[in-house]
Design an enzyme around this catalytic site. Sequence first.
Site, PDB file in Angstrom:
ATOM      1  N   LYS A  35      19.555  36.154  50.613  1.00 31.19           N
ATOM      2  CA  LYS A  35      19.710  37.556  49.768  1.00 31.19           C
ATOM      3  C   LYS A  35      19.219  37.069  48.004  1.00 31.19           C
ATOM      4  O   LYS A  35      19.441  36.087  47.692  1.00 31.19           O
ATOM      5  CB  LYS A  35      20.178  38.445  49.892  1.00 31.19           C
ATOM      6  CG  LYS A  35      21.356  38.138  49.711  1.00 31.19           C
ATOM      7  CD  LYS A  35      22.699  39.219  50.247  1.00 31.19           C
ATOM      8  CE  LYS A  35      23.917  38.811  49.806  1.00 31.19           C
ATOM      9  NZ  LYS A  35      25.013  39.396  50.233  1.00 31.19           N
ATOM     10  N   ARG A 131      32.214  50.110  53.160  1.00 35.43           N
ATOM     11  CA  ARG A 131      30.951  50.778  52.681  1.00 35.43           C
ATOM     12  C   ARG A 131      29.760  50.581  54.349  1.00 35.43           C
ATOM     13  O   ARG A 131      28.912  51.570  53.489  1.00 35.43           O
ATOM     14  CB  ARG A 131      30.674  48.940  52.319  1.00 35.43           C
ATOM     15  CG  ARG A 131      29.947  49.343  51.064  1.00 35.43           C
ATOM     16  CD  ARG A 131      29.893  47.945  49.893  1.00 35.43           C
ATOM     17  NE  ARG A 131      29.355  46.691  50.836  1.00 35.43           N
ATOM     18  CZ  ARG A 131      29.437  45.287  50.512  1.00 35.43           C
ATOM     19  NH1 ARG A 131      28.902  45.345  49.695  1.00 35.43           N
ATOM     20  NH2 ARG A 131      28.714  44.901  51.525  1.00 35.43           N
ATOM     21  N   TYR A 256      21.982  39.436  15.462  1.00 37.13           N
ATOM     22  CA  TYR A 256      22.114  40.581  14.933  1.00 37.13           C
ATOM     23  C   TYR A 256      22.856  42.000  14.578  1.00 37.13           C
ATOM     24  O   TYR A 256      24.474  40.511  15.084  1.00 37.13           O
ATOM     25  CB  TYR A 256      21.595  41.070  16.073  1.00 37.13           C
ATOM     26  CG  TYR A 256      19.964  41.291  16.877  1.00 37.13           C
ATOM     27  CD1 TYR A 256      19.296  41.677  15.670  1.00 37.13           C
ATOM     28  CD2 TYR A 256      18.998  40.810  18.188  1.00 37.13           C
ATOM     29  CE1 TYR A 256      17.212  41.727  16.159  1.00 37.13           C
ATOM     30  CE2 TYR A 256      18.382  40.686  17.750  1.00 37.13           C
ATOM     31  CZ  TYR A 256      17.100  40.917  17.490  1.00 37.13           C
ATOM     32  OH  TYR A 256      15.908  40.249  17.350  1.00 37.13           O
ATOM     33  N   MET A 304      17.316  38.341  22.868  1.00 37.49           N
ATOM     34  CA  MET A 304      16.604  38.290  24.626  1.00 37.49           C
ATOM     35  C   MET A 304      16.216  37.095  24.519  1.00 37.49           C
ATOM     36  O   MET A 304      15.844  36.303  25.605  1.00 37.49           O
ATOM     37  CB  MET A 304      15.232  39.517  24.341  1.00 37.49           C
ATOM     38  CG  MET A 304      14.611  40.043  25.120  1.00 37.49           C
ATOM     39  SD  MET A 304      12.877  40.530  25.593  1.00 37.49           S
ATOM     40  CE  MET A 304      14.039  42.158  25.026  1.00 37.49           C
TER      41      MET A 304
HETATM   42  C1  LIG Z   1      25.600  38.699  50.701  1.00 36.61           C
HETATM   43  C2  LIG Z   1      26.550  38.606  51.838  1.00 36.61           C
HETATM   44  C3  LIG Z   1      26.741  37.609  52.607  1.00 36.61           C
HETATM   45  C4  LIG Z   1      27.577  36.234  51.854  1.00 36.61           C
HETATM   46  O1  LIG Z   1      28.069  36.654  51.195  1.00 36.61           O
HETATM   47  P1  LIG Z   1      29.379  35.497  50.255  1.00 36.61           P
HETATM   48  O2  LIG Z   1      30.140  35.363  49.604  1.00 36.61           O
HETATM   49  O3  LIG Z   1      27.923  34.780  48.796  1.00 36.61           O
HETATM   50  O4  LIG Z   1      29.163  34.045  51.166  1.00 36.61           O
HETATM   51  C5  LIG Z   1      27.606  37.403  53.659  1.00 36.61           C
HETATM   52  N1  LIG Z   1      27.265  38.628  54.807  1.00 36.61           N
HETATM   53  C6  LIG Z   1      27.766  40.349  54.366  1.00 36.61           C
HETATM   54  C7  LIG Z   1      27.250  40.524  54.936  1.00 36.61           C
HETATM   55  C8  LIG Z   1      26.322  39.731  53.016  1.00 36.61           C
HETATM   56  O5  LIG Z   1      25.997  40.914  52.256  1.00 36.61           O
END
Ligand SMILES: *Cc1c(COP(=O)(O)O)cnc(C)c1O
Length: 367
Positions: A35, A131, A256, A304
């Site tokens: 992701k 969550r 800056y 930047m």
């Molecule tokens: C992002 C995610 C993972 C991976 O987590 P890491 O700590 O990066 O290994 C696994 N399961 C779910 C549901 C996630 O959202």
Amino acid sequence: MSRPTRAIIDLTALRHNYELAQQLTGGGLAMPIVKANAYGHGAILVASQLDTMAPAFGVACIEEAMELRAAGINSPILLLEGFFSEDELQLAAQHNFWLMVQNRNQLAALATVKPATPLTVWLKLDTGMHRLGFDPAQAARLHAELQSMPAVADNIVIATHFACADDLDNTFTDQQIAQFQRHTQALNTLSSLANSPALLGWPQARSDWNRPGFMLYGQSPFSHDHPLASRLKPVMTFRSEVMALREIVAGDSVGYANSWTAQRNSRIATVPVGYGDGYPRHAANSTPVLINGQRARLVGRVSMDLITVDVTDLGPVAIGDEVILWGKDLSANEVASYADTIGYEILTRLHNRVPRVIATSQAPVPS
Ligand SMILES: *Cc1c(COP(=O)(O)O)cnc(C)c1O
């Protein structure tokens, strides 16, 4: 000549880390989580490299999955947040996207759709993260409900996610595992619990499907040394080159808001990288930067497009010398700690302006 700021991606290190993740599953499967553009490394590049080794990939949403399909990745892809609207279900069936189901609306939609091929569904339980997911006490009933749906394939996986697995002294992870097992062990189904910290640090959390993300990119999810995490190899080297050098005298300020003032006569190197590339703007004065392999200190505000580094105590430094923002000898986690954040965030925020380049070949990655 082009701007020398690049993310060099070491695919050998990526494979090494994935192999370690596979070994740690103890006979289970390891699903690479790619992701957020593979945590900034380039999702297509990473997934192409692991495609022949991995049984499936995990992403956050269908747009990320479609990007991988368009690039010719054919393995199944799990949508970790499931689907947001019903039109995604037909696409999921068509493209072999697997769905995490975490609420009643998703169940209701699945009960009515007639996809061309049955969908692979993962049932998410909320064992304490609070969550996403269902009350674990409903696991048996929800599992039976899914099994009765013609749109759902037989290979249902029950999953949960850990809140504190990066803290090896925190018994909350044991409680989550115990709760998961109490409500699922009587069911004849596959299970999935472990993220990176759990795979590395909680052997009891290993199961049929494991979901490593961060560790694949060679970063430790722990704040302390860990024997298995120390075997990971960083995949990304974020590098640039010195583009300007100047001598300033004690009392001169840099950058800056004149936020840093030299206490002595100093030599300042300017490097073409900034928050527009994903270098964290909140990186404090004295954040380490490697120049010619030696540690120097960031001074002045991150702009930047540029940063400034105090190289007074280094040996000779010239325009064009190599600068490493993070990589093998300076971890993204360490840099993140100077910006009050974590390695996960700074890797993920690497901007598209930074070309991803495969290590050794130096050829830009085709996009
Ligand atoms: C992002 C995610 C993972 C991976 O987590 P890491 O700590 O990066 O290994 C696994 N399961 C779910 C549901 C996630 O959202």
